[in-house]
Design a protein around this motif. Sequence first.
Motif, PDB file in Angstrom:
ATOM      1  N   VAL A  24      78.411 -56.245 -72.433  1.00 17.95           N
ATOM      2  CA  VAL A  24      77.589 -56.150 -71.323  1.00 17.95           C
ATOM      3  C   VAL A  24      77.582 -57.286 -70.285  1.00 17.95           C
ATOM      4  O   VAL A  24      77.368 -57.017 -68.961  1.00 17.95           O
ATOM      5  N   LEU A  25      78.306 -58.311 -70.601  1.00 18.71           N
ATOM      6  CA  LEU A  25      78.373 -59.673 -69.407  1.00 18.71           C
ATOM      7  C   LEU A  25      79.736 -59.323 -68.946  1.00 18.71           C
ATOM      8  O   LEU A  25      80.207 -60.343 -68.096  1.00 18.71           O
ATOM      9  N   HIS A  26      80.642 -58.390 -69.204  1.00 12.63           N
ATOM     10  CA  HIS A  26      82.011 -58.172 -68.741  1.00 12.63           C
ATOM     11  C   HIS A  26      82.867 -59.374 -68.854  1.00 12.63           C
ATOM     12  O   HIS A  26      83.608 -59.582 -67.891  1.00 12.63           O
ATOM     13  N   LEU A  27      82.658 -59.862 -70.179  1.00 11.21           N
ATOM     14  CA  LEU A  27      83.821 -61.016 -70.590  1.00 11.21           C
ATOM     15  C   LEU A  27      85.227 -60.620 -71.057  1.00 11.21           C
ATOM     16  O   LEU A  27      85.915 -61.397 -71.362  1.00 11.21           O
ATOM     17  N   HIS A  28      85.061 -59.453 -71.226  1.00  9.87           N
ATOM     18  CA  HIS A  28      86.439 -58.764 -72.101  1.00  9.87           C
ATOM     19  C   HIS A  28      86.818 -59.338 -73.310  1.00  9.87           C
ATOM     20  O   HIS A  28      87.839 -58.978 -73.836  1.00  9.87           O
ATOM     21  N   ASN A  29      85.597 -59.891 -73.924  1.00 10.19           N
ATOM     22  CA  ASN A  29      85.656 -60.327 -75.329  1.00 10.19           C
ATOM     23  C   ASN A  29      84.373 -59.934 -75.849  1.00 10.19           C
ATOM     24  O   ASN A  29      83.356 -60.154 -75.270  1.00 10.19           O
ATOM     25  N   ILE A  30      84.304 -59.382 -77.302  1.00 10.91           N
ATOM     26  CA  ILE A  30      83.109 -59.320 -77.850  1.00 10.91           C
ATOM     27  C   ILE A  30      83.109 -59.740 -79.200  1.00 10.91           C
ATOM     28  O   ILE A  30      84.283 -60.075 -79.719  1.00 10.91           O
ATOM     29  N   SER A  31      82.023 -60.224 -79.841  1.00 13.82           N
ATOM     30  CA  SER A  31      81.772 -60.600 -81.316  1.00 13.82           C
ATOM     31  C   SER A  31      82.437 -59.526 -82.119  1.00 13.82           C
ATOM     32  O   SER A  31      82.434 -58.375 -82.108  1.00 13.82           O
ATOM     33  N   VAL A  32      82.947 -60.412 -83.045  1.00 17.86           N
ATOM     34  CA  VAL A  32      83.549 -59.317 -84.224  1.00 17.86           C
ATOM     35  C   VAL A  32      82.588 -58.592 -84.887  1.00 17.86           C
ATOM     36  O   VAL A  32      82.865 -57.362 -85.542  1.00 17.86           O
ATOM     37  N   LYS A  33      81.336 -58.872 -84.943  1.00 20.69           N
ATOM     38  CA  LYS A  33      80.224 -58.248 -85.590  1.00 20.69           C
ATOM     39  C   LYS A  33      80.123 -57.018 -84.884  1.00 20.69           C
ATOM     40  O   LYS A  33      79.681 -56.009 -85.542  1.00 20.69           O
ATOM     41  N   TYR A  34      80.283 -56.887 -83.655  1.00 19.21           N
ATOM     42  CA  TYR A  34      80.340 -55.521 -82.690  1.00 19.21           C
ATOM     43  C   TYR A  34      81.491 -54.570 -83.219  1.00 19.21           C
ATOM     44  O   TYR A  34      81.331 -53.624 -83.125  1.00 19.21           O
ATOM     45  N   LEU A  35      82.572 -55.221 -83.447  1.00 15.24           N
ATOM     46  CA  LEU A  35      83.938 -54.510 -83.937  1.00 15.24           C
ATOM     47  C   LEU A  35      83.401 -54.031 -85.440  1.00 15.24           C
ATOM     48  O   LEU A  35      83.686 -52.750 -85.519  1.00 15.24           O
ATOM     49  N   ILE A  36      82.794 -54.604 -86.153  1.00 15.05           N
ATOM     50  CA  ILE A  36      82.456 -54.179 -87.626  1.00 15.05           C
ATOM     51  C   ILE A  36      81.212 -53.320 -87.216  1.00 15.05           C
ATOM     52  O   ILE A  36      81.233 -51.960 -88.092  1.00 15.05           O
ATOM     53  N   ASP A  37      80.330 -53.333 -86.422  1.00 17.11           N
ATOM     54  CA  ASP A  37      79.290 -52.201 -86.104  1.00 17.11           C
ATOM     55  C   ASP A  37      80.115 -51.069 -85.583  1.00 17.11           C
ATOM     56  O   ASP A  37      79.666 -49.946 -86.103  1.00 17.11           O
ATOM     57  N   ALA A  38      81.176 -51.141 -84.862  1.00 13.65           N
ATOM     58  CA  ALA A  38      81.674 -49.647 -84.315  1.00 13.65           C
ATOM     59  C   ALA A  38      82.575 -49.191 -85.416  1.00 13.65           C
ATOM     60  O   ALA A  38      82.398 -48.047 -85.419  1.00 13.65           O
ATOM     61  N   LEU A  39      83.212 -49.849 -86.168  1.00 13.44           N
ATOM     62  CA  LEU A  39      83.630 -49.278 -87.275  1.00 13.44           C
ATOM     63  C   LEU A  39      82.790 -48.723 -88.259  1.00 13.44           C
ATOM     64  O   LEU A  39      82.985 -47.440 -88.811  1.00 13.44           O
ATOM     65  N   ASP A  40      81.611 -49.071 -88.574  1.00 14.89           N
ATOM     66  CA  ASP A  40      80.522 -48.459 -89.541  1.00 14.89           C
ATOM     67  C   ASP A  40      80.156 -47.114 -88.506  1.00 14.89           C
ATOM     68  O   ASP A  40      80.096 -46.092 -89.515  1.00 14.89           O
TER      69      ASP A  40
END
Length: 90
Positions: A24-40
Amino acid sequence: MIWDIGTTYLDPTDFETLFDTYDVLHLHNISVKYLIDALDFCGVPDASKVIAEKYPEVMEEGTVNKVTFLYIIEEEHRGLGFAFKIPDSA
């Protein structure tokens, strides 16, 4: 997890949309927690264990860029037996 679509078909543009939604902040990096959520979300069982075992460098860093996010999520989605549909040529 906010969404639950089970094993419904997803394509690469869906994965890009997921990343963009988390970034959402357009930092081009996200927390690994979001990757885990996406995989779920994509139906990957025990996603945090998958990341810890197969991608320890990502877990150690704590953030993931879009290229790495797309690579991991596409690999793990394909590992569930899904393949991407090739558009019909017109």
